[in-house]
Design a protein around this motif. Structure first.
Motif, PDB file in Angstrom:
ATOM      1  N   LEU A  14      14.547  -8.157 -21.631  1.00  0.00           N
ATOM      2  CA  LEU A  14      15.245  -9.608 -22.117  1.00  0.00           C
ATOM      3  C   LEU A  14      14.707 -10.649 -21.685  1.00  0.00           C
ATOM      4  O   LEU A  14      14.757 -11.583 -22.165  1.00  0.00           O
ATOM      5  N   ASN A  15      14.263 -10.343 -20.505  1.00  0.00           N
ATOM      6  CA  ASN A  15      13.832 -11.576 -19.460  1.00  0.00           C
ATOM      7  C   ASN A  15      12.382 -11.638 -19.271  1.00  0.00           C
ATOM      8  O   ASN A  15      11.827 -12.227 -18.373  1.00  0.00           O
ATOM      9  N   PHE A  16      11.595 -10.649 -19.768  1.00  0.00           N
ATOM     10  CA  PHE A  16      10.237 -10.362 -19.297  1.00  0.00           C
ATOM     11  C   PHE A  16       9.312 -11.585 -19.506  1.00  0.00           C
ATOM     12  O   PHE A  16       8.355 -11.770 -18.431  1.00  0.00           O
ATOM     13  N   SER A  17       9.338 -12.431 -20.612  1.00  0.00           N
ATOM     14  CA  SER A  17       8.803 -13.568 -20.811  1.00  0.00           C
ATOM     15  C   SER A  17       8.839 -14.556 -19.901  1.00  0.00           C
ATOM     16  O   SER A  17       7.970 -15.453 -19.329  1.00  0.00           O
ATOM     17  N   TRP A  18      10.195 -14.741 -19.482  1.00  0.00           N
ATOM     18  CA  TRP A  18      10.457 -15.665 -18.242  1.00  0.00           C
ATOM     19  C   TRP A  18      10.035 -15.314 -16.889  1.00  0.00           C
ATOM     20  O   TRP A  18       9.335 -16.129 -16.152  1.00  0.00           O
ATOM     21  N   ILE A  19      10.082 -13.864 -16.717  1.00  0.00           N
ATOM     22  CA  ILE A  19       9.501 -13.600 -15.482  1.00  0.00           C
ATOM     23  C   ILE A  19       8.168 -13.578 -15.379  1.00  0.00           C
ATOM     24  O   ILE A  19       7.448 -14.144 -14.249  1.00  0.00           O
ATOM     25  N   GLN A  20       7.228 -13.411 -16.549  1.00  0.00           N
ATOM     26  CA  GLN A  20       5.907 -13.954 -16.679  1.00  0.00           C
ATOM     27  C   GLN A  20       5.533 -15.361 -16.412  1.00  0.00           C
ATOM     28  O   GLN A  20       4.839 -15.433 -15.617  1.00  0.00           O
ATOM     29  N   GLN A  21       6.430 -16.254 -16.924  1.00  0.00           N
ATOM     30  CA  GLN A  21       6.008 -17.498 -16.634  1.00  0.00           C
ATOM     31  C   GLN A  21       6.268 -18.080 -15.301  1.00  0.00           C
ATOM     32  O   GLN A  21       5.437 -18.539 -14.777  1.00  0.00           O
ATOM     33  N   VAL A  22       7.407 -17.532 -14.489  1.00  0.00           N
ATOM     34  CA  VAL A  22       7.595 -17.677 -13.046  1.00  0.00           C
ATOM     35  C   VAL A  22       6.237 -17.182 -12.415  1.00  0.00           C
ATOM     36  O   VAL A  22       5.864 -18.029 -11.500  1.00  0.00           O
ATOM     37  N   CYS A  23       5.695 -16.123 -12.606  1.00  0.00           N
ATOM     38  CA  CYS A  23       4.639 -15.385 -11.816  1.00  0.00           C
ATOM     39  C   CYS A  23       3.330 -15.820 -12.174  1.00  0.00           C
ATOM     40  O   CYS A  23       2.466 -16.084 -11.304  1.00  0.00           O
ATOM     41  N   LYS A  24       3.234 -16.471 -13.492  1.00  0.00           N
ATOM     42  CA  LYS A  24       1.947 -17.319 -13.726  1.00  0.00           C
ATOM     43  C   LYS A  24       1.805 -18.682 -13.003  1.00  0.00           C
ATOM     44  O   LYS A  24       0.615 -18.980 -12.588  1.00  0.00           O
ATOM     45  N   SER A  25       2.733 -19.265 -12.475  1.00  0.00           N
ATOM     46  CA  SER A  25       2.838 -20.529 -11.873  1.00  0.00           C
ATOM     47  C   SER A  25       2.514 -20.628 -10.466  1.00  0.00           C
ATOM     48  O   SER A  25       2.790 -21.613  -9.842  1.00  0.00           O
TER      49      SER A  25
END
Length: 127
Positions: free
Chosen positions: A12-23
């Protein structure tokens, strides 16, 4: 959230997790950042309590960033990357080093008691 597994919460939170990790900490390879971010997120899922006076997302982001930052420090240590700021680097348009101009005389900072104490705490064999 009853009935959800840890995998379900991650999904459910994977896209948000990816966003945090990319930055964050781009010197660290993305897959490493994502792995550490997921570990931090799982830690947040397992340890969050509603009486923390913060939202789960803020708590999870803090846990993720701590893991990524620690992995980045280790990565820099293992690969030999160092800070771009050096006290011995010459100032642009000047023949003296930053440390010399900031501390007034060469090597004053390196010989200071505080700096020696820090070095000795990091490396007890360094005397």
């Amino acid at each position: 959230m009853s009935g959800l597994t840890e995998n379900g919460i991650i999904a459910l939170n994977f896209s948000w997790i990816q966003q945090v990790c990319k930055s964050q900490h781009r010197a660290l390879p993305y897959q490493e950042r994502l792995s550490e971010g997921l570990i931090g997120f799982l830690y947040a899922v397992r340890t969050y309590r509603s009486d923390y006076q913060t939202t789960f997302r803020d708590y999870a982001k803090t846990c993720m960033l701590r893991r990524i930052t620690e992995a980045n420090r280790l990565w820099n240590r293992l690969t030999g990357h160092e800070s771009k700021l050096s006290l011995n680097a010459n100032l642009p348009g000047c023949c003296c080093a930053f440390g010399d101009s900031f501390f007034g005389e060469p090597a004053r900072f390196v010989q200071s008691v505080e700096f020696r104490d820090v070095i000795q705490r990091l490396d007890p064999l360094h005397q």
